[in-house]
Enzyme design. Structure first.
Site, short mmCIF file in Angstrom:
data_model
loop_
_atom_site.label_atom_id
_atom_site.label_comp_id
_atom_site.label_asym_id
_atom_site.label_seq_id
_atom_site.Cartn_x
_atom_site.Cartn_y
_atom_site.Cartn_z
N ASP A 4 -12.65 -0.59 -9.17
CA ASP A 4 -11.35 0.15 -9.43
C ASP A 4 -11.28 1.33 -10.34
OD1 ASP A 4 -8.59 0.21 -8.82
OD2 ASP A 4 -8.12 -1.39 -10.26
N GLY A 5 -10.50 2.24 -10.27
CA GLY A 5 -10.05 3.11 -10.85
C GLY A 5 -8.60 3.26 -11.50
N GLU B 88 -11.62 5.91 -8.73
CA GLU B 88 -11.91 4.92 -7.73
C GLU B 88 -13.24 5.30 -7.09
OE1 GLU B 88 -10.20 2.22 -6.67
OE2 GLU B 88 -8.15 2.59 -7.33
N ASP C 9 -9.60 -2.00 -3.82
CA ASP C 9 -8.10 -1.43 -3.53
C ASP C 9 -7.83 -0.33 -3.10
OD1 ASP C 9 -7.85 -0.18 -5.73
OD2 ASP C 9 -6.57 -1.67 -6.68
N HIS D 296 -3.33 -5.68 -7.60
CA HIS D 296 -2.47 -6.42 -8.29
C HIS D 296 -1.99 -7.42 -7.42
CE1 HIS D 296 -2.81 -3.04 -10.84
NE2 HIS D 296 -2.61 -2.18 -9.78
N ASP E 85 -9.47 -3.59 -13.11
CA ASP E 85 -8.34 -2.83 -13.18
C ASP E 85 -8.04 -2.71 -14.62
OD1 ASP E 85 -5.54 -1.38 -12.70
OD2 ASP E 85 -4.93 -3.37 -13.63
#
Length: 290
Positions: free
Chosen positions: A14-15, A53, A78, A138, A148
């Site tokens: 994730d970024g 990301e 995501d 999320h 995250d």
């Protein structure tokens, strides 16, 4: 697979970015079959959410390469931008000499090249097939939520403890708050000044009809007009303002701010082509796969 790396169950990446562009961070979590967990993270002072990301995925693939791993893996993210880019769009970009359908230079080319080289090398030399899997952000997914958390901590230069199951010296992780030196990422792109282009009037959706059958027909008709408008915008390379983009996509201005400068809507990628000096943001659409 080497003796120091157990079999991997799944990888999550994730970024995060504050400002987009602005200070960013990325997080990578590697889950092993035996229950061990290995976490990586990094910081970039001036970047975008999409670049973070991509950097998280690059770190994951570098980990596999550095540890001579030889088993297919599942990489969860995501970011539809990342998944579509690596599995669909890149083929077209290569054919066009790294140009979009509108003739523009592909954004984040340096990181796309790095991802392409890593995936090809891993597949050819280590027989590592990568299953790029989308997970909703999320939404309570433990791996995604942890990535995250790591990415946001690094973007804000907050101290965070990373789990280490493998020799850290062989990896690519670092914690700014712990005094480690973060491996620099390729330079973030600098948006070019773009002159506003001809604007196409966007249709207004009629939601006032009372008859349910006619309402459904009109909704489909209005939606078709929207999609045709989007296609024409992409085909001609026209730029639209943020307010026009809200009308076109139905995405609120607040949600647009969260999505950043590059994201996917239906069959199109949506990219911001304005610089910070521009008084108003302009956006460009590109048909996916073209």
């Amino acid at each position: 697979m080497t003796d120091d790396v157990p079999e991997i169950k799944a990888i999550y990446t994730d970024g995060a970015c504050s400002g987009n562009p602005g200070p960013g961070g990325w997080g990578t979590v590697i889950y092993f079959v035996d229950g061990q967990i290995h976490e990586l993270g990094g910081y970039e002072p001036g970047t975008t959410n999409n670049r973070m990301e991509m950097q998280a995925a690059i770190a994951a693939l570098q980990f596999l390469q550095q540890h001579d791993y030889h088993t297919p893996i599942e990489l969860n993210t995501d970011s539809k931008y990342l998944i579509h880019g690596i599995t669909q769009w890149m083929r077209g970009w290569k054919r066009k000499g790294w140009k979009t359908a509108a003739g523009k230079a592909v954004l984040n080319k340096d990181l796309w090249l790095a991802l392409d080289e890593l995936t090809q090398t891993l597949n050819a030399e280590q027989k590592v097939a990568i299953d790029w899997n989308y997970v909703k952000g999320h939404a309570g997914n433990v791996g995604n939520e942890r990535c995250d958390e790591i990415a946001r901590a690094f973007s804000q230069k907050r101290t965070i403890s990373l789990k280490k199951s493998v020799d850290a010296n062989a990896g690519n992780s670092s914690n700014p708050a712990a005094g480690a030196v973060v491996k620099p990422n390729p330079k973030s792109r600098t948006p070019k000044n773009v002159d506003p282009q001809t604007k196409i009037p966007l249709p207004t959706i009629d939601t006032t009809l009372s008859d349910m059958s006619d309402t459904r027909i009109n909704r489909v008709s209005n939606m078709l007009k929207l999609l045709q408008t989007a296609d024409e915008l992409a085909k001609q390379g026209y730029l639209i303002t943020t307010s026009e983009l809200v009308v076109l996509t139905g995405v609120s201005a607040i949600e647009l701010a969260k999505r950043g400068d590059d994201w996917t809507w239906r069959n199109w990628t949506v990219s911001c082509v304005s610089s910070e000096s521009d008084q108003e943001k302009f956006w460009q659409l590109e048909r996916i796969g073209e």
